[in-house]
Scaffold this active site. Sequence first.
Site, PDB file in Angstrom:
ATOM      1  N   CYS A 108      10.615  -7.850  -5.869  1.00 33.19           N
ATOM      2  CA  CYS A 108      10.879  -9.234  -5.462  1.00 33.19           C
ATOM      3  C   CYS A 108      12.033  -9.752  -6.317  1.00 33.19           C
ATOM      4  O   CYS A 108      11.941 -10.778  -6.983  1.00 33.19           O
ATOM      5  CB  CYS A 108       9.636 -10.104  -5.594  1.00 33.19           C
TER       6      CYS A 108
ATOM      7  N   GLY B  22      -3.497  -6.942  -5.728  1.00 31.64           N
ATOM      8  CA  GLY B  22      -3.797  -6.224  -4.505  1.00 31.64           C
ATOM      9  C   GLY B  22      -3.408  -6.858  -3.191  1.00 31.64           C
ATOM     10  O   GLY B  22      -3.931  -6.469  -2.156  1.00 31.64           O
TER      11      GLY B  22
ATOM     12  N   LYS C 298      -0.625  -6.519  -1.350  1.00 30.77           N
ATOM     13  CA  LYS C 298      -0.089  -5.498  -0.437  1.00 30.77           C
ATOM     14  C   LYS C 298      -1.119  -4.400  -0.188  1.00 30.77           C
ATOM     15  O   LYS C 298      -1.130  -3.788   0.884  1.00 30.77           O
ATOM     16  CB  LYS C 298       1.216  -4.928  -0.999  1.00 30.77           C
TER      17      LYS C 298
ATOM     18  N   ALA D  61      -0.287  -2.150  -8.122  1.00 32.07           N
ATOM     19  CA  ALA D  61      -1.031  -2.969  -7.163  1.00 32.07           C
ATOM     20  C   ALA D  61      -1.245  -4.403  -7.617  1.00 32.07           C
ATOM     21  O   ALA D  61      -1.373  -5.306  -6.792  1.00 32.07           O
ATOM     22  CB  ALA D  61      -2.379  -2.315  -6.866  1.00 32.07           C
TER      23      ALA D  61
END
Length: 392
Positions: free
Chosen positions: A332, A211, A213, A208
């Site tokens: 990413c 956080g 997303k 996460a």
Amino acid sequence: MTPQARIQAAIELLDAIIASARDGGPAADTLIARYFKDRRYAGSRDRRAVRDHVYRAIRRAAERPDTGRAAMVGLARDLPEIAALFDGGPHAPEPIAPGEPGAAPGAVPAWLVSLLAAPVEQDALLGRASVDLRVNALKATPADLAALLPDADPIAGLPAARRLSEGFPIEQNPAWKQGLVEVQDAGSQLIVQGCAAQPGMTVVDLCAGAGGKTLALAAAMAGKGILVATDTIRSRLARLGPRAERAGATFIETLLLDQSHEARGLESLNGQADVVLVDAPCSGTGTWRRNPESRWRLTAERLDRLVAEQARILDFAAPLLAPGGALVYATCALTDREGRDQVDAFLTRNAGWAVEPLDLPLGRAHGAGWLLTPGHDGTDGFFFARLRRAAS
């Protein structure tokens, strides 16, 4: 500061950034902030000018230069007005000698070119990134933002997304202060859309971080259900609490895991999750628009370690899914080793999983997943795939 002194300051900063990239030290932004904290005489125009010189030099050089001077000399080869400032005067860099080597221009380090996914438009990887926003459905609708952010443009296919120009001071806007919007790249928003999280589900955001997303998942779940955000780095996870409070997503649970012993900390969730998002540690090749110096940090050896870590995380994520649950793997990154090949390897190692096709408003199919690139989609670069566990 004189224009010449600004060039010398940029050289000094680039020396520090190059050394930090080589040794795994602080990021460029941190080093720039520290540099000017100790130089109070530099005004805001000086700071902006020096920062611009530094980042122009970083964006121009795919390979890590030997020195800050080499980085700036390379830039000066392209820009005569910069070259003229190497005049050897007070606080100025020494004149550029005939034949003095400068950093070579390029977008992608030579060793990495063949590893990028074939559809990637390399010339767009270092373009300027816009400020993308997600309207927080827990507190607002897109219509609510019209008065507070009249310059925000819609993004096709993402009803809750809005786009502002580069550098827009969003954190000074009431919409951000009140938790009505979150800063989130459109590509990240699309990954959450691909998770298809619904109210009442049990959802785990396994890596996460701070956080971003997780908050988007909370909005998709309308604040209902079980949403667990986990990470192995306490400082990152600690940043989620204040963000969740501001966003009205106070139902989020956080779980700090022990590095290399994550499965032990997750045992109570085995077989319980409807959705698990693995936003895995990666090379960051999709975020060069925002972090161009990361090219100077990445090595073939580091990429090998990242690929191994991604596979390890996927393998301890899989048991968390209930029968029929969805495992969403995202990075990413734009190398096939971290994307297409990683998913193929997982399916080879683990029986009882099937690829679920995606059909999304941005991006394109790539292998078993979906590819987003700056050149094709105007987003950061991502690969993600949705894998469905057999119902029985």
